[in-house]
Scaffold this motif. Structure first.
Motif, mmCIF file in Angstrom:
data_model
loop_
_atom_site.group_PDB
_atom_site.id
_atom_site.type_symbol
_atom_site.label_atom_id
_atom_site.label_comp_id
_atom_site.label_asym_id
_atom_site.label_seq_id
_atom_site.Cartn_x
_atom_site.Cartn_y
_atom_site.Cartn_z
ATOM 1 N N ASN A 1 -8.667 -4.971 -5.236
ATOM 2 C CA ASN A 1 -7.955 -5.589 -4.112
ATOM 3 C C ASN A 1 -6.948 -4.625 -3.495
ATOM 4 N N ARG A 2 -6.291 -3.868 -4.367
ATOM 5 C CA ARG A 2 -5.315 -2.906 -3.846
ATOM 6 C C ARG A 2 -5.990 -1.811 -3.034
ATOM 7 N N ILE A 3 -7.207 -1.414 -3.484
ATOM 8 C CA ILE A 3 -7.946 -0.410 -2.727
ATOM 9 C C ILE A 3 -8.137 -0.918 -1.299
ATOM 10 N N LYS A 4 -8.521 -2.198 -1.193
ATOM 11 C CA LYS A 4 -8.747 -2.787 0.137
ATOM 12 C C LYS A 4 -7.478 -2.755 0.983
ATOM 13 N N GLU A 5 -6.334 -2.958 0.328
ATOM 14 C CA GLU A 5 -5.065 -2.918 1.059
ATOM 15 C C GLU A 5 -4.846 -1.572 1.748
ATOM 16 N N PHE A 6 -5.226 -0.499 1.050
ATOM 17 C CA PHE A 6 -4.980 0.841 1.586
ATOM 18 C C PHE A 6 -6.084 1.292 2.534
ATOM 19 N N ASP A 7 -7.131 0.488 2.631
ATOM 20 C CA ASP A 7 -8.325 0.894 3.348
ATOM 21 C C ASP A 7 -8.236 0.357 4.764
#
Lengths: 450, 477
Positions: A359-365
């Motif tokens: 989920n955090r990856i998606k935040e930065f993406d």
């Protein structure tokens, strides 16, 4: 017989793998014929061995320690430094027949008399676990006899992988070390925190500690890079636990919250924005307007300084494409650091990531097109790099030769990294190293000669 | 004497499974499968990767608690098949570990069953397998290395000798022309029985070298044999597999050089065996028996005396004169001894290494006049070296440090692996890092320490370390 690891260790409410799959052994994935990472012993030893004034004794055959000690790059400062020592009972065939508990006891007594440590960790391994040796009993007996904590670590490798080993180590600290001593009143301030899961690779802890103290935050205990037994024993006096880069140790933070009421947050110190966020979140956790204001001010001035320092690298790196293949928290925390440098992450490895990590990856993406790479076998990595025209691979030492043999620029961001990349200074180091690697003439020279 | 310490503190010795892994890494187009917990393979893989700075194709059967208790045969079979399907190597070398051996399971039976299954399936005709039993609680590195070599010979040489008889007919030379001795040094009298046939062409020798040889040592020895007209089949060949070269195909999932399995199968049709290294002495009898060839043993090929002996042997075997470049290298070594001997006068050396480096390095350094004072090694097989050392014992690096400290300021140079670095630094003695593991050095596989040229390299390197200490002392005054 100590065959079973505590069921509780497989049951992690903060791990969404567990919750989703409804099977408690979600983290055990190695299949026959694979080349995946270390075992529970490896994971436990990584977490505990940086405790520098304790002895670390591996109870097992020579292969469990003999080939692999003295290889970590976590730095320890101070007079009592045993962390580059490797100790093992090195059990042989005779010990299998007659039992080796007595040998283990004598060996530890010898070593304690020689080095005078502040504690001992005994790591169980597959063979003595199968033959039913009771290291818990040995530890109890020696604790009394030697008058220092002697801690059994049930880290037999067949129980699972590194991640489980991390948890087992956290459990050992919680059961046998934390809360066993009170700190001197003069080392406590208004804002005391522990870091959990920071191993001081290449001195990174020192950089984080500096940033914390600039903000007036007191690092009471670091679990465990450069730590002493004493500081871990009194870590229960902190007002906040900050879990860094080790999802597996959330287990420990949760247990400490339950028993001592210490809240915890998970933060990363990779990159400018992450470090800023971490500082702010720590301050906010203390709910102290004065502290928050101070931190915000500091962040503003620090950001200006660091932006200026990374400017020359950023100019070159902007738009360059990175394939990131690393574990757990770094699968997203480094994305933030690379974004700070203007680089574009095209894919990131998620094999060891939790759902929350994803989920955090998606935040930065920002554009929603980072590929989540589940299969990191070397052939797959090389193909991905070529297909996606990545400029550089950022990964662990294991993949170094995958990359450079294929003439792909590479930077080691795992435990064998040769620079410190955390905190404010770290992002400058990271930018500089990527810049230098991408500008190395060596790949062109070889390509032309090949 | 029993080790009364009951604990290894900074161990010098390593496990038998690691020794076997390294032998299998010296086979061409190979991968290694360790039958045990994933950690067994991971620890070895990580250390070997750091040592060689190469991709190390070591895999695991990932035995978990179920397999450890109920039996791991299905894990082993699945492991081999998965690797064969995914990577398609020519050879998979299988080792056991402490975990897979401790419950007394018959892994050899599983291995044979597996071989049968693979054969019957017909899908794996190009895959060769070998298995060696290496329980980590029994034996040490040297034994694992030795046993893996024997396993290779037993698997390939014996199995296929009958099928291959005649394959080499037109190339075979008269084996009776070559002397039948096991230790060339001790049987130097029967000179007249030497080869007389002037037409000997294309001699093929099976060559067994110890792990103490660097990749460059392997390659230099290969060149030397070829210069004498001898085609070597090195078993294992850590020269062409682990020398660190960029393969034409870039990244490979297997070894990119090493002994060809086809050559192993024909080992019994070669002309002679050459075994080098104290640690391999017990290979003489079984290797001779399996191959049926005359077998020649050299405890080391270092220093003037022993290298001379080796060249004499090569001249007699090949009926050729020593090529000019090696005569020149001998003269260079003599000069190196003369130039460097001043720095070794009255100097005391302490060595903590496996038996082969202990033997070869002390041979060279005692020839040049250093005092070989303390030796610590990994096994008790050092009887023949006792006269060369003041103190020689089996032990760990902790004991090594104690012996040096007890010696006061007597030791001038330490020789050991990376794990002794901290000890040497603490005591304040310069260290020449050699052996295994070397994780804080790069390019050590390009070092060359044997024969004339390598012996000269060694005395120069040691003398430079001693010289730098002398210079430091002068500054302090």
């Amino acid at each position: 017989m100590q065959l079973k690891v505590k069921e509780e260790l497989f049951d992690e409410p903060t791990c969404e793998h567990n919750i989703q799959k409804k099977e408690k052994k979600a983290c055990k994935t190695a299949v026959p014929g694979s080349s995946t990472g270390g075992c529970a012993l490896d994971g436990a030893y990584i977490v505990l061995s940086p405790i520098r004034d304790a002895l670390h004794v591996v109870h097992g055959p020579i292969n469990c320690l003999g080939n692999s000690y003295n290889q970590r790059t976590s730095e320890s400062k101070g007079n009592e430094t045993f962390y580059m020592y490797g100790m093992t009972s090195s059990i042989n065939e005779n010990d299998l027949i007659f039992g080796s508990e007595d040998k283990l006891k004598k060996g530890i007594v010898y070593a304690v008399n020689k080095f005078n440590p502040k504690g001992v960790f005994i790591y169980n391994t597959c063979v003595p676990a199968l033959t039913g040796e009771d290291i818990g009993g040995v530890a109890r007996e020696l604790t009394e006899k030697l008058n220092i904590p002697v801690v059994p670590v049930q880290s037999q490798g067949f129980s699972g992988g590194k991640n489980l080993g991390n948890k087992i180590a956290g459990d050992a600290l919680f059961e046998y070390v934390i809360g066993k001593k009170e700190p001197n009143i003069d080392i406590l301030t208004d804002y005391n925190i522990n870091l959990i899961g920071e191993y001081n690779i290449k001195g990174e802890l020192f950089l984080i500690k500096k940033a914390l103290s600039d903000n007036g935050i007191n690092l009471l205990s670091n679990i465990t890079g450069n730590a002493t037994m004493e500081e871990i024993m009194y870590s229960h006096k902190a007002g906040l636990n900050v879990v860094v880069c080790s999802k597996a140790l959330v287990y420990l933070a949760r247990k400490m919250e339950e028993k001592y009421g210490i809240p915890f947050i998970e933060e990363s110190f990779f990159g400018l924005s992450s470090t800023n966020n971490a500082m702010l979140h720590i301050a906010e956790s203390f709910k102290d307007a004065k502290l928050i204001e101070k931190v915000k001010k500091n962040i503003e001035s620090k950001t200006k300084i660091i932006r200026k320092e990374i400017e020359p690298y950023k100019k070159f790196l902007t738009g360059k494409r990175v394939l990131l293949y690393t574990g757990g928290v770094k699968s997203w925390s480094l994305i933030s650091a690379l974004n700070d440098l203007g680089m574009k992450v095209i894919a990131t490895g998620v094999k060891k990531s939790t759902e929350e990590d994803k989920n955090r990856i998606k935040e930065f993406d920002a554009n929603g097109n980072i590929i989540m790479l589940d299969n990191g076998n070397p052939v797959n990595l090389i193909k991905m790099i070529k297909d996606e025209q990545a400029d550089i691979l950022l990964a662990g030492g294991r993949n170094q030769y995958t990359a450079i043999k294929s003439l792909i620029p590479f930077l080691d961001v795992n435990q064998e990294r040769s620079n410190s990349y955390t905190s404010y200074e770290g992002i400058v180091h990271l930018g500089r190293q990527i810049y230098l690697e991408l500008n190395s003439p060596v790949y062109d020279v070889i390509r032309k000669a090949n | 004497m029993e080790n009364i310490k009951n604990i290894e503190i900074n161990p010098l010795k390593t496990s038998s499974s690691l020794g076997a892994v390294i032998v299998f890494l010296g086979i061409k187009n190979a991968v290694v499968l360790m039958h045990g917990s994933q950690g067994c393979a991971s620890f070895d893989k990580v250390t070997l990767t750091k040592h060689y700075r190469e991709n190390i194709p070591v895999y695991t059967t990932a035995l978990n608690e179920l397999g450890a208790i109920l039996g791991g045969s299905s894990y082993l079979k699945a492991g081999v098949k998965n690797i064969a399907d995914k990577i398609n190597p020519a050879f998979i070398g299988i080792t056991s570990t402490g975990l897979s051996e401790v419950n007394g399971e018959d892994i050899h039976a599983t291995f044979n069953e597996l071989k049968k299954e693979l054969k019957e399936s017909g899908d794996y005709d190009n895959l060769s397998l070998a298995y060696v039993s290496t329980p980590d609680y029994d034996g040490n590195f040297e034994e694992g290395y030795k046993n893996a070599i024997l396993s290779l010979l037993q698997t390939f040489c014996i199995d296929d000798r009958e099928n291959l008889a005649g394959a080499y007919n037109n190339e075979t030379i008269d084996k009776n022309n070559i002397r039948n001795i096991s230790d060339y040094k001790n049987n130097d009298k029967n000179k007249d029985n030497g080869a007389k046939d002037k037409d000997i062409k294309n001699i093929r020798a099976n060559v067994f070298c110890p792990f103490s040889f660097t990749a460059m040592d392997f390659l230099e020895l290969r060149d030397l044999l070829e210069d004498f007209g001898i085609t070597p089949v090195m078993i294992p060949d850590l020269g062409t597999s682990m020398d660190g070269h960029l393969d034409e195909n870039g990244y490979l999932q297997t070894t990119s050089g090493g002994t060809d399995i086809e050559d192993l199968k024909k080992a019994g049709l070669n002309n002679l065996n050459i075994i080098i290294g104290s640690s391999l002495k017990s290979l003489i009898a079984p290797v001779k028996k399996i191959t049926g060839l005359n077998t020649y043993y050299f405890s080391n090929v270092s220093g003037l005396k022993n290298t001379d002996l080796f060249f004499k042997f090569l001249e007699e075997i090949s009926l050729r004169k020593t090529p000019e470049r090696y005569k020149r290298q001998k003269r260079q070594l003599m000069d190196a001894y003369l130039d460097t001997h001043f720095y070794f006068l009255g100097k005391n050396i302490a060595i903590a290494e496996g038996i082969d480096i202990l033997d070869s390095f002390s041979e060279v350094l005692s020839e040049v006049g250093a005092n070989i004072k303390i030796g610590v090694t990994t096994s008790k097989a050092y009887e023949n070296l006792k006269n060369r050392f003041e103190i020689l014992t089996e032990g760990d690096i902790d004991l090594f440090g104690e012996l040096i400290e007890n010696d006061g300021n007597g030791i001038d140079l330490v020789i050991s692996n990376s794990n002794a670095g901290y000890t040497a630094e603490k005591i304040g003695v310069p260290i020449l890092k050699a052996g295994f593991p070397l994780i804080d050095r790069i390019g050590h596989n390009f070092k060359h320490y044997i024969l004339y040229k390598g012996s000269a390299n060694l005395v120069y390197e040691a003398a430079n370390l001693l010289m730098s200490v002398n210079e430091k002392l002068m500054e302090e005054v």
